[in-house]
Design a protein around this motif. Structure first.
Motif, mmCIF file in Angstrom:
data_model
loop_
_atom_site.group_PDB
_atom_site.id
_atom_site.type_symbol
_atom_site.label_atom_id
_atom_site.label_comp_id
_atom_site.label_asym_id
_atom_site.label_seq_id
_atom_site.Cartn_x
_atom_site.Cartn_y
_atom_site.Cartn_z
ATOM 1 N N LYS A 88 -7.631 -1.155 19.920
ATOM 2 C CA LYS A 88 -8.336 0.113 20.161
ATOM 3 C C LYS A 88 -7.434 1.331 20.019
ATOM 4 C CE LYS A 88 -11.836 -2.097 22.858
ATOM 5 N NZ LYS A 88 -12.748 -2.073 23.937
ATOM 6 N N LYS A 89 -6.313 1.171 19.309
ATOM 7 C CA LYS A 89 -5.413 2.295 19.042
ATOM 8 C C LYS A 89 -5.685 2.898 17.676
ATOM 9 C CE LYS A 89 -1.672 0.327 21.776
ATOM 10 N NZ LYS A 89 -0.308 -0.199 21.740
ATOM 11 N N TYR A 90 -6.426 2.162 16.845
ATOM 12 C CA TYR A 90 -6.632 2.590 15.461
ATOM 13 C C TYR A 90 -8.111 2.531 15.106
ATOM 14 C CZ TYR A 90 -1.683 1.498 15.433
ATOM 15 O OH TYR A 90 -0.350 1.447 15.735
ATOM 16 N N ARG A 91 -8.497 3.382 14.151
ATOM 17 C CA ARG A 91 -9.855 3.347 13.604
ATOM 18 C C ARG A 91 -9.728 3.331 12.087
ATOM 19 N NH1 ARG A 91 -10.775 8.795 12.252
ATOM 20 N NH2 ARG A 91 -9.360 10.197 13.305
ATOM 21 N N GLN A 92 -10.799 3.103 11.408
ATOM 22 C CA GLN A 92 -10.804 3.013 9.948
ATOM 23 C C GLN A 92 -9.717 2.048 9.453
ATOM 24 O OE1 GLN A 92 -10.689 6.873 8.089
ATOM 25 N NE2 GLN A 92 -12.234 7.708 9.462
ATOM 26 N N ASP A 105 -0.385 -3.615 3.300
ATOM 27 C CA ASP A 105 -1.457 -4.602 3.402
ATOM 28 C C ASP A 105 -2.664 -4.032 4.128
ATOM 29 O OD1 ASP A 105 0.031 -6.610 2.120
ATOM 30 O OD2 ASP A 105 1.079 -7.078 3.981
ATOM 31 N N ILE A 106 -2.416 -3.087 5.043
ATOM 32 C CA ILE A 106 -3.480 -2.483 5.844
ATOM 33 C C ILE A 106 -3.220 -0.992 5.965
ATOM 34 C CG2 ILE A 106 -4.560 -2.411 8.140
ATOM 35 C CD1 ILE A 106 -3.735 -5.325 8.523
ATOM 36 N N THR A 107 -4.292 -0.213 5.919
ATOM 37 C CA THR A 107 -4.198 1.216 6.235
ATOM 38 C C THR A 107 -5.095 1.488 7.433
ATOM 39 O OG1 THR A 107 -5.995 1.811 4.732
ATOM 40 C CG2 THR A 107 -3.759 1.892 3.838
ATOM 41 N N ALA A 108 -4.730 2.494 8.221
ATOM 42 C CA ALA A 108 -5.516 2.823 9.417
ATOM 43 C C ALA A 108 -5.227 4.264 9.837
ATOM 44 C CB ALA A 108 -5.179 1.866 10.551
ATOM 45 N N ILE A 109 -6.082 4.771 10.699
ATOM 46 C CA ILE A 109 -5.908 6.097 11.302
ATOM 47 C C ILE A 109 -5.803 5.871 12.804
ATOM 48 C CG2 ILE A 109 -6.906 8.406 11.584
ATOM 49 C CD1 ILE A 109 -6.456 7.791 8.662
ATOM 50 N N GLY A 113 -5.135 10.970 14.729
ATOM 51 C CA GLY A 113 -5.494 11.352 13.368
ATOM 52 C C GLY A 113 -4.407 11.105 12.339
ATOM 53 N N ARG A 114 -3.333 10.421 12.722
ATOM 54 C CA ARG A 114 -2.247 10.127 11.784
ATOM 55 C C ARG A 114 -2.580 8.890 10.959
ATOM 56 N NH1 ARG A 114 2.538 9.879 16.069
ATOM 57 N NH2 ARG A 114 1.003 8.425 16.847
ATOM 58 N N LYS A 115 -2.247 8.951 9.669
ATOM 59 C CA LYS A 115 -2.485 7.812 8.790
ATOM 60 C C LYS A 115 -1.305 6.845 8.899
ATOM 61 C CE LYS A 115 -4.051 6.575 4.213
ATOM 62 N NZ LYS A 115 -4.525 7.064 2.936
ATOM 63 N N TYR A 142 0.908 6.221 -0.038
ATOM 64 C CA TYR A 142 -0.379 6.473 0.620
ATOM 65 C C TYR A 142 -0.403 7.794 1.389
ATOM 66 C CZ TYR A 142 -1.979 1.727 -0.447
ATOM 67 O OH TYR A 142 -2.382 0.576 -1.089
ATOM 68 N N ASN A 143 0.657 8.579 1.304
ATOM 69 C CA ASN A 143 0.771 9.841 2.050
ATOM 70 C C ASN A 143 0.516 9.629 3.541
ATOM 71 O OD1 ASN A 143 1.355 11.424 -0.234
ATOM 72 N ND2 ASN A 143 -0.828 11.546 -0.725
ATOM 73 N N ALA A 144 1.097 8.584 4.079
ATOM 74 C CA ALA A 144 0.925 8.245 5.494
ATOM 75 C C ALA A 144 2.023 8.897 6.323
ATOM 76 C CB ALA A 144 0.965 6.735 5.670
ATOM 77 N N SER A 145 1.713 9.139 7.587
ATOM 78 C CA SER A 145 2.730 9.710 8.470
ATOM 79 C C SER A 145 3.528 8.645 9.198
ATOM 80 C CB SER A 145 2.111 10.628 9.517
ATOM 81 O OG SER A 145 0.755 10.761 9.441
ATOM 82 N N CYS A 146 2.955 7.456 9.328
ATOM 83 C CA CYS A 146 3.605 6.390 10.090
ATOM 84 C C CYS A 146 3.520 5.061 9.347
ATOM 85 C CB CYS A 146 2.945 6.246 11.455
ATOM 86 S SG CYS A 146 2.880 7.784 12.402
ATOM 87 N N ALA A 147 4.476 4.190 9.649
ATOM 88 C CA ALA A 147 4.522 2.875 9.004
ATOM 89 C C ALA A 147 4.917 1.820 10.027
ATOM 90 C CB ALA A 147 5.514 2.884 7.850
ATOM 91 N N ALA A 148 4.440 0.597 9.790
ATOM 92 C CA ALA A 148 4.768 -0.511 10.692
ATOM 93 C C ALA A 148 4.763 -1.822 9.915
ATOM 94 C CB ALA A 148 3.764 -0.582 11.840
#
Length: 175
Positions: A88-92, A105-109, A113-115, A142-148
């Protein structure tokens, strides 16, 4: 889970129960009921039953996959997708195409609101620098702000250092 999701879950469970009872009671109509069971599963986007046969009786079986058996890479990505949704920390939360994913492998917001981009690795030994490097490249693509990076295993000390220097979050022992 919203009201629509709960309703679908209740309807799916109810339809599975009714279909199994009817299929076990009347072997003449069991084949049509198996077809109806598959239809309901497709309608509610649930895993379709395997069709089993016991003597003349044909019935649907919703035996779930156990985590004791080895997951393929793609199955592990979908497992991680469900894990992220349940957190429940991420949507989309979306799994990227199996090939040509540019290291994600996965993208999320997240809730802010950070990608995010996620690299999922199912290994029997410790992970080195490569997954960290891949997700850093994906973050840019992917112009994301965070990665894991998510793994069922753990990381080497060098991988931890590289992740820290590049602000990559590491999730270990997932799955």
């Amino acid at each position: 889970m919203n009201g629509k999701g709960i309703l679908l879950l209740i309807l799916t469970a109810f339809s599975k129960l009714i279909l199994c009872i009817l299929a076990l009671c009347a072997d003449i109509v069991s084949v049509p009921f198996c077809i109806v069971a598959v239809f309901f599963c497709k309608l509610f986007k649930q895993p379709a039953p395997r069709i089993k046969r016991k003597g003349l009786l044909v019935y649907p079986s919703w035996k779930r996959r156990t985590t004791s058996g080895p997951l393929s890479g793609l199955e592990y990505e979908h497992y991680c997708e469900r894990w992220l949704i349940r957190s429940k920390k991420y949507r989309q939360v979306k799994v990227t195409p199996a090939s040509g994913d540019f290291g994600a492998d996965i993208t999320a917001i997240d809730k802010k609101g950070r990608k995010w981009v996620f690299q999922c690795k199912r290994y029997s030994s410790k992970l080195g620098n490569k997954p960290i490097q891949e997700v850093v490249a994906a973050k840019s693509h992917y112009n994301a702000s965070c990665a894991a990076v998510i793994t069922n295993s753990s990381f080497t000390d060098n991988a931890r250092q590289l992740a820290k220097e590049n602000n990559v979050v590491l999730y270990e022992h997932i799955g």
